[in-house]
Design a protein around this motif. Sequence first.
Motif, PDB file in Angstrom:
ATOM      1  N   MET A  68      -4.217   6.473 -47.694  1.00 46.63           N
ATOM      2  CA  MET A  68      -2.813   6.834 -47.959  1.00 46.63           C
ATOM      3  C   MET A  68      -1.916   6.179 -46.911  1.00 46.63           C
ATOM      4  SD  MET A  68      -2.969  10.805 -46.732  1.00 46.63           S
ATOM      5  CE  MET A  68      -1.226  11.153 -46.526  1.00 46.63           C
ATOM      6  N   PRO A  69      -0.696   5.817 -47.330  1.00 43.11           N
ATOM      7  CA  PRO A  69       0.168   5.119 -46.377  1.00 43.11           C
ATOM      8  C   PRO A  69       0.847   6.079 -45.406  1.00 43.11           C
ATOM      9  CG  PRO A  69       1.326   5.458 -48.431  1.00 43.11           C
ATOM     10  CD  PRO A  69      -0.063   6.008 -48.644  1.00 43.11           C
ATOM     11  N   LEU A  70       1.266   5.503 -44.302  1.00 42.70           N
ATOM     12  CA  LEU A  70       2.176   6.212 -43.383  1.00 42.70           C
ATOM     13  C   LEU A  70       3.574   5.978 -43.952  1.00 42.70           C
ATOM     14  CD1 LEU A  70       2.077   7.665 -40.613  1.00 42.70           C
ATOM     15  CD2 LEU A  70       2.288   5.414 -39.537  1.00 42.70           C
ATOM     16  N   GLN A  71       4.412   7.014 -43.960  1.00 43.00           N
ATOM     17  CA  GLN A  71       5.779   6.844 -44.471  1.00 43.00           C
ATOM     18  C   GLN A  71       6.572   5.911 -43.553  1.00 43.00           C
ATOM     19  OE1 GLN A  71       6.824   8.390 -47.455  1.00 43.00           O
ATOM     20  NE2 GLN A  71       4.614   8.777 -47.545  1.00 43.00           N
ATOM     21  N   GLU A  72       7.556   5.247 -44.130  1.00 46.67           N
ATOM     22  CA  GLU A  72       8.338   4.317 -43.306  1.00 46.67           C
ATOM     23  C   GLU A  72       9.378   5.022 -42.458  1.00 46.67           C
ATOM     24  OE1 GLU A  72       9.740   1.120 -45.790  1.00 46.67           O
ATOM     25  OE2 GLU A  72       7.651   0.531 -46.181  1.00 46.67           O
ATOM     26  N   THR A  73       9.884   6.147 -42.943  1.00 52.02           N
ATOM     27  CA  THR A  73      10.911   6.884 -42.192  1.00 52.02           C
ATOM     28  C   THR A  73      10.327   7.383 -40.871  1.00 52.02           C
ATOM     29  OG1 THR A  73      11.768   7.608 -44.313  1.00 52.02           O
ATOM     30  CG2 THR A  73      12.499   8.861 -42.401  1.00 52.02           C
ATOM     31  N   HIS A  74      11.145   7.347 -39.826  1.00 50.36           N
ATOM     32  CA  HIS A  74      10.718   7.909 -38.541  1.00 50.36           C
ATOM     33  C   HIS A  74      10.640   9.435 -38.665  1.00 50.36           C
ATOM     34  CE1 HIS A  74      10.834   8.979 -34.259  1.00 50.36           C
ATOM     35  NE2 HIS A  74      10.517   7.719 -33.993  1.00 50.36           N
ATOM     36  N   ALA A  75       9.664  10.026 -38.012  1.00 55.78           N
ATOM     37  CA  ALA A  75       9.460  11.481 -38.100  1.00 55.78           C
ATOM     38  C   ALA A  75      10.731  12.260 -37.739  1.00 55.78           C
ATOM     39  CB  ALA A  75       8.323  11.894 -37.168  1.00 55.78           C
ATOM     40  N   VAL A  76      11.443  11.792 -36.739  1.00 58.88           N
ATOM     41  CA  VAL A  76      12.650  12.511 -36.300  1.00 58.88           C
ATOM     42  C   VAL A  76      13.689  12.504 -37.417  1.00 58.88           C
ATOM     43  CG1 VAL A  76      14.602  12.404 -34.685  1.00 58.88           C
ATOM     44  CG2 VAL A  76      12.240  12.141 -33.840  1.00 58.88           C
ATOM     45  N   ASP A  77      13.836  11.382 -38.089  1.00 63.73           N
ATOM     46  CA  ASP A  77      14.811  11.312 -39.185  1.00 63.73           C
ATOM     47  C   ASP A  77      14.365  12.174 -40.362  1.00 63.73           C
ATOM     48  OD1 ASP A  77      16.520   9.612 -37.798  1.00 63.73           O
ATOM     49  OD2 ASP A  77      15.282   7.880 -38.303  1.00 63.73           O
ATOM     50  N   PHE A  78      13.060  12.212 -40.598  1.00 65.66           N
ATOM     51  CA  PHE A  78      12.564  13.082 -41.667  1.00 65.66           C
ATOM     52  C   PHE A  78      12.894  14.545 -41.360  1.00 65.66           C
ATOM     53  CE2 PHE A  78       9.196  15.990 -43.056  1.00 65.66           C
ATOM     54  CZ  PHE A  78       9.419  15.932 -44.427  1.00 65.66           C
ATOM     55  N   ILE A  79      12.693  14.939 -40.114  1.00 63.74           N
ATOM     56  CA  ILE A  79      12.986  16.337 -39.736  1.00 63.74           C
ATOM     57  C   ILE A  79      14.481  16.628 -39.973  1.00 63.74           C
ATOM     58  CG2 ILE A  79      13.117  17.946 -37.775  1.00 63.74           C
ATOM     59  CD1 ILE A  79      10.560  16.518 -36.670  1.00 63.74           C
ATOM     60  N   CYS A 137       6.635  23.809 -37.314  1.00 61.72           N
ATOM     61  CA  CYS A 137       5.362  24.247 -36.725  1.00 61.72           C
ATOM     62  C   CYS A 137       4.834  23.180 -35.758  1.00 61.72           C
ATOM     63  CB  CYS A 137       4.343  24.503 -37.830  1.00 61.72           C
ATOM     64  SG  CYS A 137       4.836  25.797 -38.954  1.00 61.72           S
ATOM     65  N   PRO A 138       5.319  23.164 -34.531  1.00 60.75           N
ATOM     66  CA  PRO A 138       4.842  22.171 -33.569  1.00 60.75           C
ATOM     67  C   PRO A 138       3.477  22.567 -32.990  1.00 60.75           C
ATOM     68  CG  PRO A 138       7.079  22.941 -33.049  1.00 60.75           C
ATOM     69  CD  PRO A 138       6.470  23.912 -34.006  1.00 60.75           C
ATOM     70  N   LEU A 139       2.551  21.601 -33.050  1.00 62.58           N
ATOM     71  CA  LEU A 139       1.194  21.818 -32.542  1.00 62.58           C
ATOM     72  C   LEU A 139       0.883  20.886 -31.373  1.00 62.58           C
ATOM     73  CD1 LEU A 139      -0.641  21.821 -36.024  1.00 62.58           C
ATOM     74  CD2 LEU A 139       0.440  23.761 -34.853  1.00 62.58           C
ATOM     75  N   GLY A 140       1.887  20.161 -30.921  1.00 62.05           N
ATOM     76  CA  GLY A 140       1.696  19.215 -29.819  1.00 62.05           C
ATOM     77  C   GLY A 140       2.913  19.240 -28.916  1.00 62.05           C
ATOM     78  N   PRO A 141       3.076  18.220 -28.085  1.00 64.36           N
ATOM     79  CA  PRO A 141       4.293  18.137 -27.259  1.00 64.36           C
ATOM     80  C   PRO A 141       5.533  18.161 -28.161  1.00 64.36           C
ATOM     81  CG  PRO A 141       2.649  16.547 -26.540  1.00 64.36           C
ATOM     82  CD  PRO A 141       2.133  17.128 -27.820  1.00 64.36           C
ATOM     83  N   LEU A 142       6.641  18.700 -27.622  1.00 58.80           N
ATOM     84  CA  LEU A 142       7.810  18.971 -28.468  1.00 58.80           C
ATOM     85  C   LEU A 142       8.788  17.801 -28.562  1.00 58.80           C
ATOM     86  CD1 LEU A 142       7.760  22.552 -27.224  1.00 58.80           C
ATOM     87  CD2 LEU A 142       8.079  22.042 -29.644  1.00 58.80           C
ATOM     88  N   THR A 143       8.301  16.598 -28.316  1.00 57.81           N
ATOM     89  CA  THR A 143       9.175  15.426 -28.248  1.00 57.81           C
ATOM     90  C   THR A 143       9.942  15.165 -29.550  1.00 57.81           C
ATOM     91  OG1 THR A 143       7.368  14.526 -26.915  1.00 57.81           O
ATOM     92  CG2 THR A 143       9.224  13.072 -27.365  1.00 57.81           C
ATOM     93  N   ASN A 144       9.263  15.220 -30.685  1.00 55.93           N
ATOM     94  CA  ASN A 144       9.961  14.958 -31.956  1.00 55.93           C
ATOM     95  C   ASN A 144      11.029  16.024 -32.216  1.00 55.93           C
ATOM     96  OD1 ASN A 144       8.414  12.716 -32.607  1.00 55.93           O
ATOM     97  ND2 ASN A 144       6.987  13.854 -33.915  1.00 55.93           N
ATOM     98  N   ILE A 145      10.672  17.264 -31.945  1.00 58.65           N
ATOM     99  CA  ILE A 145      11.592  18.373 -32.230  1.00 58.65           C
ATOM    100  C   ILE A 145      12.836  18.241 -31.347  1.00 58.65           C
ATOM    101  CG2 ILE A 145      11.835  20.903 -32.240  1.00 58.65           C
ATOM    102  CD1 ILE A 145       9.654  19.803 -34.216  1.00 58.65           C
ATOM    103  N   ALA A 146      12.628  17.981 -30.052  1.00 54.74           N
ATOM    104  CA  ALA A 146      13.762  17.878 -29.129  1.00 54.74           C
ATOM    105  C   ALA A 146      14.616  16.658 -29.451  1.00 54.74           C
ATOM    106  CB  ALA A 146      13.255  17.803 -27.691  1.00 54.74           C
ATOM    107  N   THR A 147      13.978  15.574 -29.837  1.00 57.67           N
ATOM    108  CA  THR A 147      14.742  14.369 -30.175  1.00 57.67           C
ATOM    109  C   THR A 147      15.605  14.630 -31.407  1.00 57.67           C
ATOM    110  OG1 THR A 147      12.961  13.048 -29.259  1.00 57.67           O
ATOM    111  CG2 THR A 147      14.543  11.884 -30.623  1.00 57.67           C
ATOM    112  N   ALA A 148      15.055  15.350 -32.366  1.00 57.04           N
ATOM    113  CA  ALA A 148      15.836  15.695 -33.564  1.00 57.04           C
ATOM    114  C   ALA A 148      17.020  16.595 -33.185  1.00 57.04           C
ATOM    115  CB  ALA A 148      14.933  16.384 -34.590  1.00 57.04           C
ATOM    116  N   LEU A 149      16.777  17.563 -32.307  1.00 58.30           N
ATOM    117  CA  LEU A 149      17.864  18.473 -31.900  1.00 58.30           C
ATOM    118  C   LEU A 149      18.931  17.726 -31.104  1.00 58.30           C
ATOM    119  CD1 LEU A 149      15.703  21.582 -30.941  1.00 58.30           C
ATOM    120  CD2 LEU A 149      17.412  21.490 -32.782  1.00 58.30           C
ATOM    121  N   ASN A 150      18.510  16.756 -30.296  1.00 57.46           N
ATOM    122  CA  ASN A 150      19.481  15.957 -29.527  1.00 57.46           C
ATOM    123  C   ASN A 150      20.326  15.094 -30.455  1.00 57.46           C
ATOM    124  OD1 ASN A 150      18.851  16.822 -26.989  1.00 57.46           O
ATOM    125  ND2 ASN A 150      17.461  15.130 -26.503  1.00 57.46           N
TER     126      ASN A 150
END
Length: 313
Positions: A99-110, A125-138
């Motif tokens: 299966m492919p990886l989506q082209e959209t960046h995870a932060v933009d998807f969020i 539901c974050p199961l790792g470091p919160l970098t994507n979540i914080a970047t989306a909030l920023n």
Amino acid sequence: MVQRKIIIDTDPGQDDAVAILLALASPEEIDVLGITCVAGNVPLELTSKNARIICELAGKPDVPVYAGCDRPLGRNLVTAEHVHGKTGLNGPVLPDPQMPLQETHAVDFIIETLRAEPPGTVTLCPLGPLTNIATALNKAPDIAERVQEIVLMGGAYFEVGNITPTAEFNIYVDPQAAEIAFKSGIDIVVMPLDVTHKALVTPDRNEAFRNLETPVGTAVAQMTDFFERFDKEKYGSDGAPLHDPCVTAYLLRPDLFSGRHINVEIETGSELTMGMTVADWWGVTDRPPNALFINDLDADGFFSLLTERLARL
Ligand code: BDR
Ligand code: CA
């Protein structure tokens, strides 16, 4: 039970894999809108590959998987191959994903998902470091009030640290990101080491996975066979702690868990205690509660649920 829409933000990781499998095995209660990957246990290239391996193992190749941030906000990446092995999923031999990886960046998807769905209907539901979540909030502060809840694995209070004497891995890797999440005003449920160290795969529990005699049951048994050596050596425990599955199990059966609604702050200044979750368990400050900090679970109930759900895949 009302079906909950979730985004799983993850760095698989064997225990992340089990958390994802549990969610994908429970479509009546959980609608996985997407899986967003972050650098953590292993680098991003591997976590975004591993997430797809797991979706295919579950027979769900249509779940969209996105790659996100490849490093923490302000620090060098720390990984955990010493726990999870070189690939992050050591244990079973699983095929490379088709299966492919989506082209959209995870932060933009969020961001796009939270803006598109009705407010208050998507749980992160974050199961790792919160970098994507914080970047989306920023990047999009308006999304904070649209999140239903964050249910995350991270931190510790009575158990203190697993990666340093005072810090748990997910928070330690990106403490600045964790601080942004904990100060966001979003309702947060925290699964710290205090509870995840009670979700131990004993030999009997692993036999139950193996006895499913399915590709999923066998793979999960092999993952925990591999992953347990670290905690056995370090803590003298009976088996591997299933940290991240506590998050998805909580969505299904919150009654299995208990904790306190307290203030939790993140140490971002001191190198000595960097990433510590300073949890006001005893209410000794006036700082307002910002998280439901879980400290206990019904472990037998948790493993019955997990085994029963994995059997459905
Ligand atoms: C957390 O760190 C990772 O190694 C695990 O996947 C889990 O999310 C436990 O400290
Ligand atoms: Ca993880």
